[in-house]
Design a protein around this motif. Structure first.
Motif, short mmCIF file in Angstrom:
data_model
loop_
_atom_site.label_atom_id
_atom_site.label_comp_id
_atom_site.label_asym_id
_atom_site.label_seq_id
_atom_site.Cartn_x
_atom_site.Cartn_y
_atom_site.Cartn_z
N THR A 70 63.60 30.91 60.87
CA THR A 70 63.59 30.95 59.41
C THR A 70 64.52 29.85 58.88
O THR A 70 65.50 29.47 59.52
CB THR A 70 64.06 32.33 58.90
OG1 THR A 70 65.07 32.82 59.78
CG2 THR A 70 62.92 33.31 58.88
N CYS A 78 52.67 38.62 57.07
CA CYS A 78 52.91 38.43 58.50
C CYS A 78 52.75 39.73 59.28
O CYS A 78 53.22 40.79 58.87
CB CYS A 78 54.33 37.87 58.68
SG CYS A 78 54.76 37.61 60.40
N CYS A 103 60.90 40.39 64.55
CA CYS A 103 61.59 39.66 63.47
C CYS A 103 62.09 40.66 62.45
O CYS A 103 61.36 41.59 62.08
CB CYS A 103 60.63 38.67 62.82
SG CYS A 103 61.37 37.80 61.43
N CYS A 133 57.86 39.50 55.68
CA CYS A 133 57.05 38.68 54.78
C CYS A 133 55.69 39.35 54.63
O CYS A 133 55.12 39.83 55.61
CB CYS A 133 56.91 37.27 55.35
SG CYS A 133 58.51 36.53 55.70
S1 SF4 Z 1 56.77 35.04 58.61
FE1 SF4 Z 1 58.47 34.59 60.02
S2 SF4 Z 1 60.28 35.37 58.92
FE2 SF4 Z 1 58.51 36.34 57.98
S3 SF4 Z 1 58.26 38.29 59.06
FE3 SF4 Z 1 56.93 36.77 60.06
S4 SF4 Z 1 58.13 35.99 61.74
FE4 SF4 Z 1 59.56 36.99 60.34
#
Ligand code: SF4
Length: 528
Positions: free
Chosen positions: A269, A196, A189, A193
């Motif tokens: 997203t 994450c 990705c 975030c």
């Molecule tokens: S929470 Fe979703 S958008 Fe954010 S880095 Fe992880 S996978 Fe990507």
């Protein structure tokens, strides 16, 4: 492609560990189906099974369906295990059982890749994705199937191009025992975030399979007996927007060819709302559910967690746009953020009411290793290693207040009346925007009709007669029956019943307040 053939033959037992119950495991829905026992076929282990040398016999056991037996261990020459952090206890238990038969045990997958030190007893740690470490593991087992004197750590430096991945060995899994089918088009990705671990584990530049691989996988899933829904487990379906646009015409063609027997869902997203051309393609391909990590509606909090991309379109507007393309939104929510205030819980309940999103996974913040959040909290001395706690984060608000807010939000959001009203909204406002599938003989096959009738009978009996929210159920069900909305009745009740029962159990202390929490509890999904 698969690994090169080696002369020596080894029998490999692949064991997938039991899940601890969570929002997304849906086990309370299983008794309403006709024999579903597990959530999704594990992509990673079935991929490795398909990659092994052609002459190596492989057995696959998903312990959510049945436990690996003495006969399985006696048959095997080596055991492979894979799973997520939440399955850590169960993975270590499989290792212990395999060692009782003096078998070498290898572990791969996301948990060991992030935290090799969680798995001191395993013989081989496969850290990272399919690649040179996998080849090395195969070569070592071919040379010597006995347990190595000390733990061997194999790290993938050279990943196998996803366009060369073999089709996962779905033929080894009993697909009709799964609640959903799973498929993966991309990995990684581009966002970062704070909480994450995806960018750290799988990179920021999504890697891809080809559309032809995906349609071949779908063919194989159908052949092997999958039905209902298939979930794209990609970390972010629009991580590479051009790739998503390239794939969609192939999915649409595939749906036309096979009579739209499957519906799709994915994670993406929320800024997908800015891409009507992608949404239009998804509607045509019959995507009906989309999971978006909304996390919080507080712009200050979104900025702090580096999730500003959630604000590219005002959140409520983005949800309505997705609904207008026939897609129900499922939302991830996090409580316990540094920016939370005493009124955060009330704001969340107002958001649920306004958005009419039926299913929200409400989790307490948990710091995962290999994330910027982990690093920051480590610097701030705010990581708490206490397996009796619901989160490893030292919140700014008092711990008890945060847990009580979570409990109050769960109890309120999943009151049967409120949840079924939100489904009522979706049936009125969202589902009519879905593609009207041309009727096909595959959809109205006798097998499908029998399956529908069985599920209907189970729902009426187990919820409508034996259940303890009968009045709310019948109000909802009679409206559906009067309008001939049988399919909506079945699909919403499967999920709604799980959420109602799960929320009760979780707020009663039987399950964790975070899907990622390491709080020690018994695995609640039984292996027989
Ligand atoms: S929470 Fe979703 S958008 Fe954010 S880095 Fe992880 S996978 Fe990507």
């Amino acid at each position: 492609m698969r690994a090169e053939s080696v002369e020596t033959v080894r029998r490999i037992l692949c064991v997938f560990p039991r899940y601890t119950s969570a929002f997304g495991t849906f086990e309370f829905a299983y008794p309403l189906t006709d024999g579903v026992q597990a959530f999704m076929p594990p992509q990673g282990l079935l991929l490795i099974a398909a990659y092994l040398p052609e002459n190596w016999p492989v057995r696959f056991v998903d312990e959510n369906i049945r436990a690996a037996t003495q006969e399985d261990f006696e048959w095997a020459e080596a055991v492979f295990v894979s799973g997520m952090h939440i399955q850590r206890q169960q993975m270590n238990d499989i290792c212990r059982r395999a060692h009782a038969f003096d078998l070498p045990v290898a572990i791969g997958g996301p948990s060991v890749s992030a935290c090799p030190d969680y798995y001191p007893s395993f013989d081989y740690l496969h850290v990272g994705e399919l690649g040179d470490a996998t080849d090395e593991l195969i070569a070592r087992l071919a040379r010597d199937p006995s347990r190595p004197a000390r733990q061997v750590v194999l790290k993938t430096a050279d990943r196998l191009d996803m366009a060369r991945f073999p089709l996962p060995a779905y033929e080894l899994a009993e697909l009709k025992r799964y609640f959903l089918g799973s498929i993966q088009y991309s990995s990684g990705c581009p966002y970062q975030c704070e909480f994450c671990d995806i960018p750290g584990l799988y990179g920021r530049n999504p890697r891809l399979k080809t559309p032809q691989q995906i349609t071949a996988e779908l063919d194989k899933l159908l052949e092997c007996g999958i039905r209902g829904s298939v979930y794209f487990v990609d970390d972010n379906f629009i991580g590479n927007r051009k790739a998503a646009l390239d794939l969609l015409p192939h999915l649409i063609e595939w749906q036309k060819k096979t009579g739209y027997v499957l519906r799709f869902s994915c994670e993406a997203t929320l800024n997908i709302a800015k891409r009507p051309e992608i949404l239009a393609g998804m509607r045509e391909a019959f995507f009906s559910t989309i999971f978006c990590g909304i996390e919080t509606t507080d712009p200050v909090a979104l900025k702090a967690m580096h999730k500003d991309h959630n604000m590219m379109v005002p959140i409520m507007e983005a949800i309505r746009i997705l609904n207008s393309f026939g897609m129900e939104v499922v939302s991830g929510i996090i409580l316990g953020l540094d920016t939370d205030k005493p009124e955060t819980g009330q704001h969340l309940l107002e958001f649920i009411e306004a958005s009419q999103i039926p299913m929200l996974t409400i989790n307490l913040l948990q710091a995962l290793p290999k994330t910027p959040l982990w690093d920051r909290l480590m610097r701030e001395n705010r990581l708490i290693e206490d397996e009796g706690r619901e989160s490893n984060v030292d919140f700014y608000l008092p711990y008890e207040d945060v847990v009580n807010t979570w409990r109050a939000c769960m109890s309120s959001a999943y009151q049967p009346r409120k949840l079924l009203e939100r489904y009522d909204y979706q049936i009125r406002e969202t589902y009519p925007n879905q593609l009207r599938r041309p009727a096909s003989r595959q959809q109205v096959s006798w097998k499908n009709i029998k399956l529908g009738l069985k599920m209907l009978r189970n729902i009426f009996w187990k919820i409508g007669v034996l259940g303890d929210y009968k009045i709310e159920f019948w109000k909802f069900a009679l409206r559906r029956l009067a309008r001939g909305e049988i399919e909506h009745l079945i699909s919403s009740m499967l999920v709604a019943h799980h959420m109602i029962m799960f929320a009760r159990a979780a707020t009663g202390g039987r399950y964790n307040a975070s899907n990622y929490s390491m709080k020690l509890r018994e695995a609640a999904v039984p292996a027989e």
